[in-house]
Enzyme design. Structure first.
Site, PDB file in Angstrom:
ATOM      1  N   ASP A  86     -11.344  -4.125  52.518  1.00 47.72           N
ATOM      2  CA  ASP A  86     -12.287  -4.587  51.572  1.00 47.72           C
ATOM      3  C   ASP A  86     -11.556  -5.360  50.382  1.00 47.72           C
ATOM      4  OD1 ASP A  86     -10.976  -2.249  50.333  1.00 47.72           O
ATOM      5  OD2 ASP A  86     -12.903  -1.689  49.358  1.00 47.72           O
ATOM      6  N   HIS A  87      -9.940  -5.319  50.345  1.00 52.63           N
ATOM      7  CA  HIS A  87      -9.296  -6.247  49.212  1.00 52.63           C
ATOM      8  C   HIS A  87      -7.941  -5.566  49.699  1.00 52.63           C
ATOM      9  CE1 HIS A  87      -8.962  -2.594  46.756  1.00 52.63           C
ATOM     10  NE2 HIS A  87     -10.259  -2.695  46.715  1.00 52.63           N
ATOM     11  N   CYS A  93     -12.979  -3.052  44.728  1.00 48.92           N
ATOM     12  CA  CYS A  93     -14.125  -3.057  45.854  1.00 48.92           C
ATOM     13  C   CYS A  93     -15.461  -3.453  45.242  1.00 48.92           C
ATOM     14  CB  CYS A  93     -14.039  -1.540  46.214  1.00 48.92           C
ATOM     15  SG  CYS A  93     -13.943  -0.331  44.738  1.00 48.92           S
ATOM     16  N   GLU A 151     -10.135   0.831  53.456  1.00 43.55           N
ATOM     17  CA  GLU A 151     -10.056   0.532  52.099  1.00 43.55           C
ATOM     18  C   GLU A 151      -8.894  -0.078  51.662  1.00 43.55           C
ATOM     19  OE1 GLU A 151     -12.095   1.919  49.027  1.00 43.55           O
ATOM     20  OE2 GLU A 151     -13.633   1.065  50.453  1.00 43.55           O
ATOM     21  N   ASP A 152      -8.690  -0.799  50.485  1.00 46.01           N
ATOM     22  CA  ASP A 152      -7.307  -0.893  49.711  1.00 46.01           C
ATOM     23  C   ASP A 152      -6.268  -1.282  50.514  1.00 46.01           C
ATOM     24  OD1 ASP A 152      -9.379  -0.028  47.982  1.00 46.01           O
ATOM     25  OD2 ASP A 152      -8.122   1.472  47.140  1.00 46.01           O
TER      26      ASP A 152
END
Length: 554
Positions: free
Chosen positions: A271-272, A71, A32-33
């Site tokens: 995811d980003h 997300c 994540e992130d």
């Protein structure tokens, strides 16, 4: 570097099912992130030995970009191979919009031809399993995953593939939540009441993260106030990355222990971009630029670097290509090992929670153009969830104390520039806007045109107000219900079979022979024996799932 790019292409070009003799397993790990704050990407602060080792055994991609800096919209692009603005999944989040009938939230009704790639992999003979996050914005159709386990706070299931029955190649997607923005909450941090249940659980997670980063050693971007609080939060992000890396090591060790290294493609990405403000939720590179590593079973291309431009919409066709599955016409991306190379990546920012915005971006290998369609509004306005975390708290405090310099205050000012243009080679933080530079006039015009052409090409649904779009998807602002499946006797391979259909446009159908058995994706008529029955249900993405219907064969 040019030689490395050529080598990577030549050793992987022509990749197909015949390269392995059978369909490979695919392990997809998504953190994540997180921007490329990884040792193998040249970050000297990051402590990521497991991911670094994976890169030595695989191919490291350097120009990979999300379709949105947050997300849910971006995960809709990942799972579908289509841009969020093409599907109506571009707002963050669809579940938060108040509707005219007094209800809240919707699920986007995507183009009928679109099928998420895990469903297409099931159609191609794979078993699929997901751990933790989904967040697709069009619901979670039951036809995507054979198994779907875990949530944000679930203990890691490192050998996720063992949840499946076996006998088929697997696609296993493991979502690692340990670098999520929520993990930047401090132990003494105060959360908004609406998020208190979530943040109380986050605080329990903090005990698992080892402090390995010296706040004095981190780089503070020029747009942040350089304070001890900001430095500690950036260091915490690195500590979370170190913990996430240990989880990657645990997963890869399980794969090796189970004897699966020689027939499994491993893909690791995020995811980003970063969890920090002006990264997450933005279309600056800090919000879009992500790492990607691909390791093949025979280690082809090991230790090489690939600099081609890659978009999040390119992941779906890549996985389908790995499986030797057909590539449907609805896909808006291209496989990352195909000969077709993109000139641009595109991204969008829209409503964030209940804070409206509309920003579009296009980037080539060097320059980024950003168009602000609501320039009368400042970039930063109060946003409850983001504003709970230390860097944003320090930033707001600096604004209130009038202690920010112009670069730091820019994001609170209105109007914003309508156009922004950045030379990312010479200005990696994207703080020197070249849009008014006469020497960049031709480039600005070219990139504006490319952005406009893209919006037309992908049938941008953001051209109408969100409520109008939802009203067209959900008549009367009520979620449509998928038509129940219909059964028809037929013959297949000299057997009595049952064909199952739904009248809803291109609905997917799941079936099973008895209650309690796993649901199977319907792909062809099902053989039946006397005195047996079949259960079936149907789902059109964005609709409610149909009732379960039964057919009894006498």
């Amino acid at each position: 570097m040019r030689m490395l790019r050529w080598l990577t292409f030549t050793v992987v070009a022509g990749l197909s099912l015949t390269a392995w003799g059978k369909q490979p397993n695919i392990l997809f790990i998504v953190a994540e992130d997180l921007s490329p704050r990884i040792g193998t990407y040249g970050d000297e602060i990051a402590k990521t030995p497991n991911i670094d080792a994976l890169a030595e055994q695989g191919i490291r991609f350097t120009n990979v970009y999300a379709a949105a800096g947050v997300c849910a919209p971006n995960r809709s692009a990942l799972i579908s191979g289509m841009y969020p603005i093409s599907m109506g999944t571009h707002q963050m989040r669809t579940s938060q919009l108040p509707l005219p009938n007094g209800k809240t939230g919707y699920e986007a009704v995507t183009p009928a031809q679109m099928k998420a790639f895990p469903e297409l992999l099931r159609r191609a003979g794979y078993e699929t399993v997901n751990f933790a996050k989904k967040d697709y914005q069009f619901g979670t159709p039951s036809t995507l995953w054979d198994k779907d386990i875990g949530n944000y706070f679930s203990p890691l299931k490192a050998d996720l593939w063992n949840e499946l029955s076996g006998g088929k190649p697997f696609f296993a997607m493991i979502n690692l939540m340990s670098t999520h923005e929520g993990h930047l909450l401090t132990e003494d941090g105060k959360a908004a009441e609406k998020f208190k249940g979530f943040t109380d659980l986050i605080k329990k997670d903090l005990a698992r993260v080892q402090a390995v980063t010296d706040p004095a050693s981190v780089t503070v971007p020029p747009y942040y106030p350089d304070t001890p609080v900001v430095r500690r939060s950036i260091a915490q992000h690195y500590d979370n990355i170190h913990y996430m890396d240990s989880q990657v090591g645990e997963i890869l060790a399980a794969l090796k222990r189970d004897g699966l290294n020689d027939n499994t493609i491993v893909v690791w990405t995020t995811d980003h971009g970063d969890a920090l403000p002006r990264a997450k939720r933005s279309v600056y590179d800090t919000g879009l630029h992500i790492p990607l590593i691909v390791r093949f079973p025979d280690r082809r291309g090991a230790g090489t670097q690939n600099d081609r431009l890659i978009s999040m919409v390119d992941f779906a066709p890549t996985f389908l290509s790995f499986a030797g599955a057909p590539l449907p016409d609805f896909l808006q991306g291209t496989g990352i090992f195909s000969g077709e190379q993109r000139e641009y990546i595109f991204a969008a920012r829209d409503r964030m929670d209940m804070v409206p915005d509309k920003v579009r971006a296009v980037r080539d290998l060097r320059f980024k153009y950003i168009r602000n369609d609501m320039p009368e509004l400042p970039y930063f306005r109060p946003l409850v969830f983001r504003d709970m975390f230390p860097v944003m708290i320090a930033w707001w405090e600096g604004l209130n104390k009038q202690s920010l310099n112009p670069a730091q205050q820019f994001y609170f000012e209105a109007p914003r520039p309508g156009d922004e243009l950045y030379d990312t080679d010479n200005d990696p933080w994207e703080t020197r806007n070249l849009a008014d530079d006469p020497s960049q006039r031709a480039r600005l015009s070219r990139m504006k045109k490319a952005l406009k052409n893209w919006e037309v090409q992908v049938h941008d649904k953001s051209t109408e107000p969100e409520t109008s779009m939802v009203g067209a998807m959900w008549p009367g602002f009520e979620q449509p219900v998928t038509a129940s499946p219909q059964f028809k006797l037929t013959e297949c391979n000299r057997q009595v079979c049952v064909a199952i259909t739904s009248s809803s446009d291109n609905a997917s159908v799941a079936w099973r022979m008895a209650a309690g058995e796993p649901w199977q994706l319907y792909t062809q008529p099902v053989p039946v024996q006397p005195n047996s029955y079949i259960e079936a249900k149907a789902v059109r993405y964005g609709y409610q799932e149909s009732n379960v219907e039964q057919y009894h064969h006498d």
